[in-house]
Design a protein around this motif. Sequence first.
Motif, PDB file in Angstrom:
ATOM      1  N   LEU A 315       0.813  -1.219   0.000  1.00 61.77           N
ATOM      2  CA  LEU A 315       0.000   0.000   0.000  1.00 61.77           C
ATOM      3  C   LEU A 315       0.846   1.268   0.000  1.00 61.77           C
ATOM      4  N   GLY A 316       2.155   1.106  -0.012  1.00 61.99           N
ATOM      5  CA  GLY A 316       3.035   2.268  -0.014  1.00 61.99           C
ATOM      6  C   GLY A 316       3.117   2.984   1.309  1.00 61.99           C
ATOM      7  N   ALA A 317       2.757   2.305   2.405  1.00 66.29           N
ATOM      8  CA  ALA A 317       2.851   2.923   3.729  1.00 66.29           C
ATOM      9  C   ALA A 317       4.305   2.931   4.181  1.00 66.29           C
ATOM     10  N   ARG A 331      -1.403  -5.859  14.489  1.00 65.75           N
ATOM     11  CA  ARG A 331      -0.696  -4.716  13.911  1.00 65.75           C
ATOM     12  C   ARG A 331      -1.666  -3.942  13.028  1.00 65.75           C
ATOM     13  N   ILE A 332      -1.407  -2.662  12.870  1.00 65.49           N
ATOM     14  CA  ILE A 332      -2.241  -1.857  11.991  1.00 65.49           C
ATOM     15  C   ILE A 332      -1.434  -1.329  10.815  1.00 65.49           C
ATOM     16  N   VAL A 333      -2.145  -1.169   9.713  1.00 67.69           N
ATOM     17  CA  VAL A 333      -1.588  -0.550   8.512  1.00 67.69           C
ATOM     18  C   VAL A 333      -2.488   0.619   8.169  1.00 67.69           C
ATOM     19  N   PRO A 334      -1.987   1.861   8.222  1.00 65.45           N
ATOM     20  CA  PRO A 334      -2.818   3.001   7.830  1.00 65.45           C
ATOM     21  C   PRO A 334      -3.217   2.891   6.362  1.00 65.45           C
ATOM     22  N   LEU A 335      -4.495   3.070   6.092  1.00 69.22           N
ATOM     23  CA  LEU A 335      -4.991   3.020   4.725  1.00 69.22           C
ATOM     24  C   LEU A 335      -4.733   4.355   4.024  1.00 69.22           C
ATOM     25  N   PRO A 336      -4.750   4.370   2.714  1.00 64.35           N
ATOM     26  CA  PRO A 336      -4.566   5.637   1.993  1.00 64.35           C
ATOM     27  C   PRO A 336      -5.556   6.694   2.470  1.00 64.35           C
ATOM     28  N   ARG A 369      -8.701   8.758  10.104  1.00 64.49           N
ATOM     29  CA  ARG A 369      -7.937   7.900   9.184  1.00 64.49           C
ATOM     30  C   ARG A 369      -8.470   6.474   9.273  1.00 64.49           C
ATOM     31  N   GLY A 370      -8.468   5.776   8.156  1.00 70.48           N
ATOM     32  CA  GLY A 370      -8.829   4.371   8.170  1.00 70.48           C
ATOM     33  C   GLY A 370      -7.630   3.526   8.544  1.00 70.48           C
ATOM     34  N   LEU A 371      -7.823   2.570   9.455  1.00 71.80           N
ATOM     35  CA  LEU A 371      -6.747   1.685   9.901  1.00 71.80           C
ATOM     36  C   LEU A 371      -7.141   0.240   9.632  1.00 71.80           C
ATOM     37  N   LEU A 372      -6.311  -0.476   8.900  1.00 69.61           N
ATOM     38  CA  LEU A 372      -6.493  -1.904   8.682  1.00 69.61           C
ATOM     39  C   LEU A 372      -5.772  -2.635   9.809  1.00 69.61           C
ATOM     40  N   SER A 397      -8.145   0.570  -4.934  1.00 67.18           N
ATOM     41  CA  SER A 397      -8.218   1.482  -6.080  1.00 67.18           C
ATOM     42  C   SER A 397      -9.633   1.526  -6.650  1.00 67.18           C
ATOM     43  N   GLU A 398     -10.258   0.369  -6.753  1.00 68.80           N
ATOM     44  CA  GLU A 398     -11.625   0.317  -7.242  1.00 68.80           C
ATOM     45  C   GLU A 398     -12.598   0.945  -6.240  1.00 68.80           C
ATOM     46  N   TRP A 399     -12.316   0.788  -4.964  1.00 69.34           N
ATOM     47  CA  TRP A 399     -13.170   1.330  -3.893  1.00 69.34           C
ATOM     48  C   TRP A 399     -13.206   2.849  -3.942  1.00 69.34           C
TER      49      TRP A 399
END
Length: 401
Positions: A315-317, A331-336, A369-372, A397-399
Amino acid sequence: MSPYDQGVSAGEPPAAIPGARLLFSLDPGVSYLNHGSFGAVPIVVQRAQQRLRDEVDANPMRFHAGNGLMDRIVHTRRHLAAFLGADPDGSALVPNTTTGVSLILQSVRLESADEVLLTDHGYGAVALAARRQCRRTGATARTVALPLGAGDAEVVARVRAALRPGKTKLLIVDQIASATAVALPVREIAAAAHEHDIPILVDAAHVPGQLPVEVAAIGADFWVGNLHKWAFAPRGTALLSVAPRWRRRIEPLVVSWEQEEGYPLNVEYQGTLDYTPWLASPTGLFMLRTLGWEAVRRHNAALASYGQRVIGEALGATDLPHPGHPDVAMRIVPLPAGLATTTPEAHALRARISEKLAAEVQVNAWGGRGLLRLSAQVYNRADDYDRLAEHLPQLLSEWRR
């Protein structure tokens, strides 16, 4: 420990624990990366609970009204309390952490001049319960912001500065925050609260089975944690621990036949409640110990870190928050930016990931922010995270469109 994994260098995934996948009845067609929400009950524990259900239905009168039920509950409570380093005489079995929180909010007897202090890492249902009790009593619920990535010293300083001696009637903090997967320094926070004689409730929903813990050493007035998440218990199993000075003031949410016995029995006995999850829970601890709890913790934390790295890279984080404790298996990954910034949007995105990618994750909206959120358990493999990393960017990307 740095609050961030700068450079996302989690390394290679850990070796799988042999045979661990076969211990669960999870759908093999789904990458189940959300153990943190509801846990997953091992097959051996399912069978232990079913034997108990069979016992109940073979003679309900004997099970519920015989002389042995309360002894079995007390025995189970002592077993779980010993695992958690809690005083068994000050502990009570409850269905979940949310129930324990509501019980404590009722028991501290808020008044109109009081306030309950929470943090912005707190669980949503806990905040709802606090606000409802405040509306009922005329008290106020207030939230202190803790920046994602703040070190322990900053967290303690911010909480200390937010306390209002003489007004703050209860402080509620998470030991591991659900939305952000951050481990907070609850022992130090408890000490800061007690400088002003402010009671503290620790929401430890994710702690039992995930972190080594000595509840008594934390010094909290109230501590409650689920065993059905990381300790392999059936869903509906949690332990509430109460400091000595509060035990006589605990008021059960439902009054039943053990009311005159006082805490903890008046909390535990609720008539025809299903007690089979509690009574089967020691089987989960037995399985955890058989696998080797230290090995499980190391495996899960390392695998969660690996999953965070590969999905973060996809995701380029660049800045991936570290949970602040080496054993945390979430763990969390910040979403775009702009994705899942509200709770309804987060729920919708989680459902889309489940439907389109056959992967169960948690998505939270936090701080705009959205967090996965990813979990790791012994049934997971590196390829679960690799597949998600491969396909998630296109879905997001589609979302956006």
